[in-house]
Design a protein around this motif. Structure first.
Motif, PDB file in Angstrom:
ATOM      1  N   MET A   1     -20.028  24.220   8.943  1.00 22.71           N
ATOM      2  CA  MET A   1     -21.108  23.243   9.196  1.00 22.71           C
ATOM      3  C   MET A   1     -20.576  22.290  11.320  1.00 22.71           C
ATOM      4  SD  MET A   1     -24.225  22.855   7.705  1.00 22.71           S
ATOM      5  CE  MET A   1     -25.418  22.369   7.356  1.00 22.71           C
ATOM      6  N   SER A   2     -19.512  22.626  11.163  1.00 18.17           N
ATOM      7  CA  SER A   2     -19.841  21.200  11.956  1.00 18.17           C
ATOM      8  C   SER A   2     -19.363  22.141  13.224  1.00 18.17           C
ATOM      9  CB  SER A   2     -18.130  20.590  11.931  1.00 18.17           C
ATOM     10  OG  SER A   2     -16.852  21.348  12.192  1.00 18.17           O
ATOM     11  N   THR A   3     -19.067  23.652  13.057  1.00 20.28           N
ATOM     12  CA  THR A   3     -19.009  24.710  14.630  1.00 20.28           C
ATOM     13  C   THR A   3     -20.529  25.468  14.276  1.00 20.28           C
ATOM     14  OG1 THR A   3     -17.090  25.973  12.961  1.00 20.28           O
ATOM     15  CG2 THR A   3     -18.470  26.907  14.615  1.00 20.28           C
ATOM     16  N   ILE A   4     -21.120  25.119  13.310  1.00 21.99           N
ATOM     17  CA  ILE A   4     -22.820  25.227  13.607  1.00 21.99           C
ATOM     18  C   ILE A   4     -22.986  24.204  14.663  1.00 21.99           C
ATOM     19  CG2 ILE A   4     -25.118  25.490  12.823  1.00 21.99           C
ATOM     20  CD1 ILE A   4     -24.052  27.421  10.650  1.00 21.99           C
ATOM     21  N   ALA A   5     -22.737  23.091  14.236  1.00 23.13           N
ATOM     22  CA  ALA A   5     -23.249  21.821  15.369  1.00 23.13           C
ATOM     23  C   ALA A   5     -22.823  22.097  16.167  1.00 23.13           C
ATOM     24  CB  ALA A   5     -22.893  20.455  14.323  1.00 23.13           C
ATOM     25  N   ALA A   6     -21.655  22.044  16.954  1.00 23.93           N
ATOM     26  CA  ALA A   6     -20.829  22.177  17.788  1.00 23.93           C
ATOM     27  C   ALA A   6     -21.939  22.682  18.810  1.00 23.93           C
ATOM     28  CB  ALA A   6     -19.650  22.317  17.626  1.00 23.93           C
ATOM     29  N   ILE A   7     -21.585  24.084  18.051  1.00 23.81           N
ATOM     30  CA  ILE A   7     -22.428  25.400  18.726  1.00 23.81           C
ATOM     31  C   ILE A   7     -24.120  24.838  19.553  1.00 23.81           C
ATOM     32  CG2 ILE A   7     -23.620  27.882  19.359  1.00 23.81           C
ATOM     33  CD1 ILE A   7     -21.262  28.311  17.092  1.00 23.81           C
ATOM     34  N   ILE A   8     -24.467  24.374  18.591  1.00 22.63           N
ATOM     35  CA  ILE A   8     -25.974  23.837  18.671  1.00 22.63           C
ATOM     36  C   ILE A   8     -26.035  22.573  19.670  1.00 22.63           C
ATOM     37  CG2 ILE A   8     -27.986  22.525  17.797  1.00 22.63           C
ATOM     38  CD1 ILE A   8     -27.579  24.346  14.927  1.00 22.63           C
ATOM     39  N   GLY A   9     -24.861  21.991  19.414  1.00 22.02           N
ATOM     40  CA  GLY A   9     -25.262  20.652  21.073  1.00 22.02           C
ATOM     41  C   GLY A   9     -24.632  21.608  21.989  1.00 22.02           C
ATOM     42  N   ARG A  10     -23.603  22.282  22.049  1.00 24.11           N
ATOM     43  CA  ARG A  10     -23.281  22.066  23.259  1.00 24.11           C
ATOM     44  C   ARG A  10     -24.817  23.492  23.701  1.00 24.11           C
ATOM     45  NH1 ARG A  10     -19.528  27.377  22.385  1.00 24.11           N
ATOM     46  NH2 ARG A  10     -21.037  28.839  22.704  1.00 24.11           N
ATOM     47  N   ILE A  11     -25.421  24.212  23.532  1.00 24.42           N
ATOM     48  CA  ILE A  11     -27.288  25.068  23.362  1.00 24.42           C
ATOM     49  C   ILE A  11     -27.905  23.980  24.019  1.00 24.42           C
ATOM     50  CG2 ILE A  11     -28.658  26.241  23.235  1.00 24.42           C
ATOM     51  CD1 ILE A  11     -27.152  28.168  21.391  1.00 24.42           C
ATOM     52  N   LEU A  12     -28.270  23.089  23.413  1.00 21.93           N
ATOM     53  CA  LEU A  12     -29.098  21.371  23.681  1.00 21.93           C
ATOM     54  C   LEU A  12     -28.637  20.998  24.740  1.00 21.93           C
ATOM     55  CD1 LEU A  12     -29.962  20.481  20.053  1.00 21.93           C
ATOM     56  CD2 LEU A  12     -30.966  21.926  21.778  1.00 21.93           C
ATOM     57  N   ILE A  13     -27.335  20.714  25.105  1.00 19.76           N
ATOM     58  CA  ILE A  13     -26.716  19.971  26.547  1.00 19.76           C
ATOM     59  C   ILE A  13     -27.084  21.624  27.943  1.00 19.76           C
ATOM     60  CG2 ILE A  13     -25.233  18.850  27.890  1.00 19.76           C
ATOM     61  CD1 ILE A  13     -23.981  18.040  25.534  1.00 19.76           C
ATOM     62  N   ALA A  14     -26.363  22.531  28.016  1.00 17.62           N
ATOM     63  CA  ALA A  14     -26.476  23.430  28.743  1.00 17.62           C
ATOM     64  C   ALA A  14     -28.024  23.540  28.750  1.00 17.62           C
ATOM     65  CB  ALA A  14     -26.588  24.625  27.804  1.00 17.62           C
ATOM     66  N   ALA A  15     -29.001  23.499  27.917  1.00 19.82           N
ATOM     67  CA  ALA A  15     -30.624  23.597  28.218  1.00 19.82           C
ATOM     68  C   ALA A  15     -31.339  22.040  28.984  1.00 19.82           C
ATOM     69  CB  ALA A  15     -31.410  23.921  26.527  1.00 19.82           C
ATOM     70  N   LEU A  16     -30.793  21.603  28.554  1.00 16.02           N
ATOM     71  CA  LEU A  16     -30.780  20.573  29.632  1.00 16.02           C
ATOM     72  C   LEU A  16     -31.029  20.376  31.397  1.00 16.02           C
ATOM     73  CD1 LEU A  16     -31.568  16.997  30.180  1.00 16.02           C
ATOM     74  CD2 LEU A  16     -29.862  17.010  30.018  1.00 16.02           C
ATOM     75  N   PHE A  17     -29.254  21.369  31.502  1.00 17.38           N
ATOM     76  CA  PHE A  17     -29.453  21.595  33.088  1.00 17.38           C
ATOM     77  C   PHE A  17     -30.014  23.023  33.376  1.00 17.38           C
ATOM     78  CE2 PHE A  17     -25.353  18.665  31.607  1.00 17.38           C
ATOM     79  CZ  PHE A  17     -25.415  18.180  32.805  1.00 17.38           C
ATOM     80  N   VAL A  18     -30.408  23.589  32.589  1.00 17.86           N
ATOM     81  CA  VAL A  18     -30.950  24.722  33.124  1.00 17.86           C
ATOM     82  C   VAL A  18     -32.640  24.602  32.947  1.00 17.86           C
ATOM     83  CG1 VAL A  18     -31.937  26.748  31.966  1.00 17.86           C
ATOM     84  CG2 VAL A  18     -29.723  26.389  31.834  1.00 17.86           C
ATOM     85  N   LEU A  19     -32.754  23.633  32.143  1.00 16.14           N
ATOM     86  CA  LEU A  19     -34.638  23.326  32.525  1.00 16.14           C
ATOM     87  C   LEU A  19     -34.929  22.460  33.649  1.00 16.14           C
ATOM     88  CD1 LEU A  19     -35.479  23.476  29.146  1.00 16.14           C
ATOM     89  CD2 LEU A  19     -36.229  24.685  29.941  1.00 16.14           C
ATOM     90  N   ALA A  20     -33.735  21.351  34.336  1.00 12.07           N
ATOM     91  CA  ALA A  20     -33.980  20.690  34.923  1.00 12.07           C
ATOM     92  C   ALA A  20     -33.695  21.551  36.699  1.00 12.07           C
ATOM     93  CB  ALA A  20     -32.539  19.809  35.166  1.00 12.07           C
ATOM     94  N   GLY A  21     -32.610  22.316  36.702  1.00 14.42           N
ATOM     95  CA  GLY A  21     -32.603  23.133  37.892  1.00 14.42           C
ATOM     96  C   GLY A  21     -33.605  24.166  38.238  1.00 14.42           C
ATOM     97  N   ILE A  22     -34.574  25.002  37.412  1.00 14.05           N
ATOM     98  CA  ILE A  22     -34.762  25.994  37.203  1.00 14.05           C
ATOM     99  C   ILE A  22     -36.585  24.540  38.734  1.00 14.05           C
ATOM    100  CG2 ILE A  22     -36.840  27.319  36.192  1.00 14.05           C
ATOM    101  CD1 ILE A  22     -34.851  27.900  33.968  1.00 14.05           C
ATOM    102  N   PRO A  23     -36.897  23.850  37.932  1.00 17.73           N
ATOM    103  CA  PRO A  23     -37.763  23.735  39.492  1.00 17.73           C
ATOM    104  C   PRO A  23     -37.148  23.816  40.862  1.00 17.73           C
ATOM    105  CG  PRO A  23     -38.033  22.655  37.301  1.00 17.73           C
ATOM    106  CD  PRO A  23     -37.274  23.622  37.251  1.00 17.73           C
ATOM    107  N   LYS A  24     -36.026  22.710  40.862  1.00 16.44           N
ATOM    108  CA  LYS A  24     -35.504  22.280  41.691  1.00 16.44           C
ATOM    109  C   LYS A  24     -35.433  24.426  42.591  1.00 16.44           C
ATOM    110  CE  LYS A  24     -33.018  18.915  40.348  1.00 16.44           C
ATOM    111  NZ  LYS A  24     -32.169  19.049  39.500  1.00 16.44           N
ATOM    112  N   ILE A  25     -35.434  25.363  42.036  1.00 18.40           N
ATOM    113  CA  ILE A  25     -35.303  26.590  42.509  1.00 18.40           C
ATOM    114  C   ILE A  25     -36.510  27.453  43.384  1.00 18.40           C
ATOM    115  CG2 ILE A  25     -34.727  29.225  41.896  1.00 18.40           C
ATOM    116  CD1 ILE A  25     -32.566  28.195  40.470  1.00 18.40           C
TER     117      ILE A  25
END
Length: 176
Positions: A1-25
């Motif tokens: 269960m902790s592995t799934i939480a770590a994967i989801i957490g990593r993806i959510l943090i990554a989404a923050l940067f992707v979604l913040a970067g797209i408008p700048k491009i």
């Protein structure tokens, strides 16, 4: 269960940067004005956007997750330093605290992100499998050489007496 939480957490943090970067491009003018207000060159808006999108995608995929997470950690702290440094303003203090929390999450990815699903982990597993296969091949080759040597020794023991004398170095009547 902790592995799934770590994967989801990593993806959510990554989404923050992707979604913040797209408008700048897509439209860098707003980010350029914000950069200029912090006495930074406005032409950094698109490169920053590209960095955020690429680093976010790499983090989400788990590719070079340790390197990417430490780069994003530094980027996030620079954001606090340049843009959210007015701690007397409640909004700026909240934004600074949010970025510090994101930086903490990135440090967790740096510390533990390589332990869960991602390209780096799959590559390391494949390397381990390759090394195990190579070790098995070397062991098999050693067994074949030992079997051939044993076969030659048995052939020499069964050789005629005249031939054994040639190979009998110590004169005890036995080859070896």
């Amino acid at each position: 269960m902790s592995t799934i939480a770590a994967i989801i957490g990593r993806i959510l943090i990554a989404a923050l940067f992707v979604l913040a970067g797209i408008p700048k491009i897509i439209d860098p003018s707003g980010a350029a004005q914000m950069l200029q207000s912090a006495n930074l060159p406005g032409n950094l808006a698109q490169p920053v956007g590209i960095f955020e999108v690429v680093a976010g995608l790499l983090l989400a995929l788990g590719f070079m997750s340790r390197l990417v997470s430490i780069l994003l950690f530094g980027f996030t702290l620079l954001t606090v330093f340049f843009f959210h440094n007015q701690f007397g303003d409640p909004l700026q203090a909240a934004m600074a605290l949010k970025n510090v929390a994101i930086a903490g999450g990135l440090l967790m990815v740096f510390a533990y992100g390589h332990m869960v699903w991602g390209y780096d982990r799959m590559r390391a597993a494949r390397r381990g499998e390759r090394e195990a296969a190579d070790a098995n091949a070397r062991a098999h080759d050693a067994e074949l050489r030992a079997a051939r040597a044993e076969g030659r020794a048995e052939a020499v023991e069964g050789a005629p007496v005249a031939r054994r004398r040639v190979l009998d170095r110590d004169g005890d009547g036995h080859v070896g």
